[in-house]
Design a protein around this motif. Sequence first.
Motif, PDB file in Angstrom:
ATOM      1  N   LYS A  28     -11.730  48.277 -46.456  1.00 40.17           N
ATOM      2  CA  LYS A  28     -12.359  48.640 -45.239  1.00 40.17           C
ATOM      3  C   LYS A  28     -12.257  47.394 -44.500  1.00 40.17           C
ATOM      4  CE  LYS A  28     -16.817  50.571 -43.734  1.00 40.17           C
ATOM      5  NZ  LYS A  28     -18.062  50.860 -44.221  1.00 40.17           N
ATOM      6  N   VAL A  29     -11.805  47.486 -43.085  1.00 41.15           N
ATOM      7  CA  VAL A  29     -12.167  46.449 -42.144  1.00 41.15           C
ATOM      8  C   VAL A  29     -12.528  47.235 -40.714  1.00 41.15           C
ATOM      9  CG1 VAL A  29     -10.096  45.055 -42.996  1.00 41.15           C
ATOM     10  CG2 VAL A  29      -9.664  46.741 -41.271  1.00 41.15           C
ATOM     11  N   ASP A  30     -13.174  46.357 -40.198  1.00 41.12           N
ATOM     12  CA  ASP A  30     -13.770  46.779 -38.889  1.00 41.12           C
ATOM     13  C   ASP A  30     -13.001  46.667 -37.681  1.00 41.12           C
ATOM     14  OD1 ASP A  30     -15.373  47.938 -36.664  1.00 41.12           O
ATOM     15  OD2 ASP A  30     -16.549  46.123 -36.783  1.00 41.12           O
ATOM     16  N   ALA A  31     -12.047  47.725 -37.415  1.00 39.67           N
ATOM     17  CA  ALA A  31     -10.989  47.630 -36.437  1.00 39.67           C
ATOM     18  C   ALA A  31     -11.189  48.450 -35.204  1.00 39.67           C
ATOM     19  CB  ALA A  31      -9.756  47.947 -36.916  1.00 39.67           C
ATOM     20  N   SER A  32     -12.426  49.214 -35.336  1.00 39.73           N
ATOM     21  CA  SER A  32     -12.665  50.350 -34.283  1.00 39.73           C
ATOM     22  C   SER A  32     -12.684  49.692 -32.917  1.00 39.73           C
ATOM     23  CB  SER A  32     -14.256  50.947 -34.882  1.00 39.73           C
ATOM     24  OG  SER A  32     -15.106  49.896 -34.712  1.00 39.73           O
ATOM     25  N   GLY A  33     -13.230  48.363 -32.570  1.00 40.48           N
ATOM     26  CA  GLY A  33     -13.279  47.901 -31.273  1.00 40.48           C
ATOM     27  C   GLY A  33     -12.198  46.951 -30.762  1.00 40.48           C
ATOM     28  N   LEU A  34     -10.977  46.761 -31.847  1.00 37.02           N
ATOM     29  CA  LEU A  34     -10.142  45.821 -31.310  1.00 37.02           C
ATOM     30  C   LEU A  34      -9.296  46.397 -29.975  1.00 37.02           C
ATOM     31  CD1 LEU A  34      -8.399  45.159 -34.797  1.00 37.02           C
ATOM     32  CD2 LEU A  34      -9.813  43.659 -33.337  1.00 37.02           C
ATOM     33  N   LEU A  35      -8.893  47.426 -29.849  1.00 39.34           N
ATOM     34  CA  LEU A  35      -8.276  47.862 -28.737  1.00 39.34           C
ATOM     35  C   LEU A  35      -7.610  49.221 -28.667  1.00 39.34           C
ATOM     36  CD1 LEU A  35      -4.425  46.765 -28.304  1.00 39.34           C
ATOM     37  CD2 LEU A  35      -5.552  47.041 -30.384  1.00 39.34           C
ATOM     38  N   CYS A  36      -7.654  49.797 -27.536  1.00 34.63           N
ATOM     39  CA  CYS A  36      -7.111  51.385 -27.643  1.00 34.63           C
ATOM     40  C   CYS A  36      -5.904  51.226 -26.793  1.00 34.63           C
ATOM     41  CB  CYS A  36      -8.377  52.068 -26.947  1.00 34.63           C
ATOM     42  SG  CYS A  36      -8.911  51.654 -25.507  1.00 34.63           S
ATOM     43  N   TRP A  37      -5.418  52.681 -26.714  1.00 35.95           N
ATOM     44  CA  TRP A  37      -4.429  52.898 -25.755  1.00 35.95           C
ATOM     45  C   TRP A  37      -4.618  52.551 -24.251  1.00 35.95           C
ATOM     46  CZ3 TRP A  37       0.158  53.106 -28.172  1.00 35.95           C
ATOM     47  CH2 TRP A  37       0.233  53.501 -29.495  1.00 35.95           C
ATOM     48  N   ASP A  38      -5.565  53.107 -23.742  1.00 39.15           N
ATOM     49  CA  ASP A  38      -5.795  52.548 -22.449  1.00 39.15           C
ATOM     50  C   ASP A  38      -5.731  50.978 -22.107  1.00 39.15           C
ATOM     51  OD1 ASP A  38      -6.114  55.443 -21.672  1.00 39.15           O
ATOM     52  OD2 ASP A  38      -8.389  55.163 -22.008  1.00 39.15           O
ATOM     53  N   ASP A  39      -6.122  50.417 -23.191  1.00 40.23           N
ATOM     54  CA  ASP A  39      -6.091  48.698 -22.875  1.00 40.23           C
ATOM     55  C   ASP A  39      -4.515  48.527 -22.853  1.00 40.23           C
ATOM     56  OD1 ASP A  39      -8.825  48.582 -23.264  1.00 40.23           O
ATOM     57  OD2 ASP A  39      -8.501  48.303 -25.278  1.00 40.23           O
ATOM     58  N   ILE A  40      -3.738  49.016 -23.674  1.00 39.37           N
ATOM     59  CA  ILE A  40      -2.352  48.695 -23.731  1.00 39.37           C
ATOM     60  C   ILE A  40      -1.549  49.345 -22.411  1.00 39.37           C
ATOM     61  CG2 ILE A  40      -0.185  49.154 -25.012  1.00 39.37           C
ATOM     62  CD1 ILE A  40      -1.958  49.424 -27.482  1.00 39.37           C
ATOM     63  N   ASN A  41      -2.021  50.651 -21.910  1.00 43.14           N
ATOM     64  CA  ASN A  41      -1.391  51.078 -20.569  1.00 43.14           C
ATOM     65  C   ASN A  41      -1.787  49.947 -19.654  1.00 43.14           C
ATOM     66  OD1 ASN A  41      -0.372  53.076 -22.079  1.00 43.14           O
ATOM     67  ND2 ASN A  41      -2.346  54.610 -21.782  1.00 43.14           N
ATOM     68  N   TYR A  42      -2.895  49.583 -19.596  1.00 43.09           N
ATOM     69  CA  TYR A  42      -3.451  48.764 -18.473  1.00 43.09           C
ATOM     70  C   TYR A  42      -2.626  47.395 -18.459  1.00 43.09           C
ATOM     71  CZ  TYR A  42      -6.548  45.967 -15.322  1.00 43.09           C
ATOM     72  OH  TYR A  42      -7.085  45.060 -14.463  1.00 43.09           O
ATOM     73  N   LEU A  43      -2.503  46.843 -19.657  1.00 46.21           N
ATOM     74  CA  LEU A  43      -1.903  45.662 -19.820  1.00 46.21           C
ATOM     75  C   LEU A  43      -0.203  45.993 -19.145  1.00 46.21           C
ATOM     76  CD1 LEU A  43      -1.345  42.766 -20.594  1.00 46.21           C
ATOM     77  CD2 LEU A  43      -0.912  43.478 -23.061  1.00 46.21           C
ATOM     78  N   LEU A  44       0.392  46.924 -19.695  1.00 45.32           N
ATOM     79  CA  LEU A  44       1.738  47.165 -19.096  1.00 45.32           C
ATOM     80  C   LEU A  44       1.847  47.292 -17.836  1.00 45.32           C
ATOM     81  CD1 LEU A  44       2.780  49.843 -21.929  1.00 45.32           C
ATOM     82  CD2 LEU A  44       3.596  47.468 -21.659  1.00 45.32           C
ATOM     83  N   GLU A  45       0.631  47.961 -16.977  1.00 47.58           N
ATOM     84  CA  GLU A  45       0.715  48.299 -15.631  1.00 47.58           C
ATOM     85  C   GLU A  45       0.439  46.774 -14.749  1.00 47.58           C
ATOM     86  OE1 GLU A  45      -1.976  51.142 -15.484  1.00 47.58           O
ATOM     87  OE2 GLU A  45      -0.984  52.631 -16.201  1.00 47.58           O
TER      88      GLU A  45
END
Length: 305
Positions: A28-45
């Motif tokens: 168990k690790v707390d990975a819930s707030g690391l990043l999401c797909w929206d973060d990745i999409n925004y970075l790519l854009e």
Amino acid sequence: MDKQFIAQQEIETFTRTAFQKKPYLFEKVDASGLLCWDDINYLLEKDILDYPRIRLANDSNPAIRGYRGFVSYTLSVTGEKSPHVNRYNLLKSLQSGSTLIIDRCQAYFENVRKVTDYLSSQLRCRSTANLYCAWSSTPSFGLHFDNHDVIAVQIEGAKLWDIHAPTHPYPLLSDKSFDFTPPAGEPMMTLRIEPGQAVYLPAGYWHNVRTEGERSLHISFPVIRPRKLDVIKTVLDSLARYPELREPVAFSSSASDNASLQMMLTECLKEIDIDLWESAIIQDCMQQRYVKFNLPDIRTRDVRN
């Protein structure tokens, strides 16, 4: 990411029983707030990523590792060249089984950076973060080992890790797995890593990783610590302060000259405090080599007494 990434009790168990010794599964690790797909999409854009910071991997097509056709370049009105992720070419590569990789992604995602700082503090190491996005069961690299320890955190989907024992224990950072013969036979273990779990592998452990299900998103955190060789190299560099050791080797070597050199080395090494040197090199490793700025203050301060 205000919560603790790994519970203190588990990190203590890990460092006591497995760290730098053997693979370990963090249940168990707390990975819930690391990043999401929206973060990745925004970075790519944002048009700030360039090859090889953003790259592809596909074990069934090794040539894809050098492929940069998904990055095109445009000129601004002032003639400046800037990278642009070509949406069509990137999606075409991903649909054919390639994995999207963004190296050192802690520079773009604040919560990921906090985890690198946490690992640096807890494990007395230097840590970065590499992002892996996959939509296929095709492995990214095939059977290989890393020349540094790694903690891989699963965020979405599941990964199967086939793990083999080292054939070249404690590889140096200059060692690459493609220069070594992969192990034959069945893996020593196979781990299924799900969201909220993480796997730790010491340097040198061979592994093959494949996605289970529709897609996978995970972050790999390299864990880099000094080697005993690094301590020895630092100690040797420190001997340069002795003029007797900076002196050239005698033109006509003799037994007495060699005996004198042996005596000088012995006396110099007596002054070396290994504990002090080891502590100093670990602290240097943990500094992450960040360049600090203090804008808008552009003044320099005289720190001399």
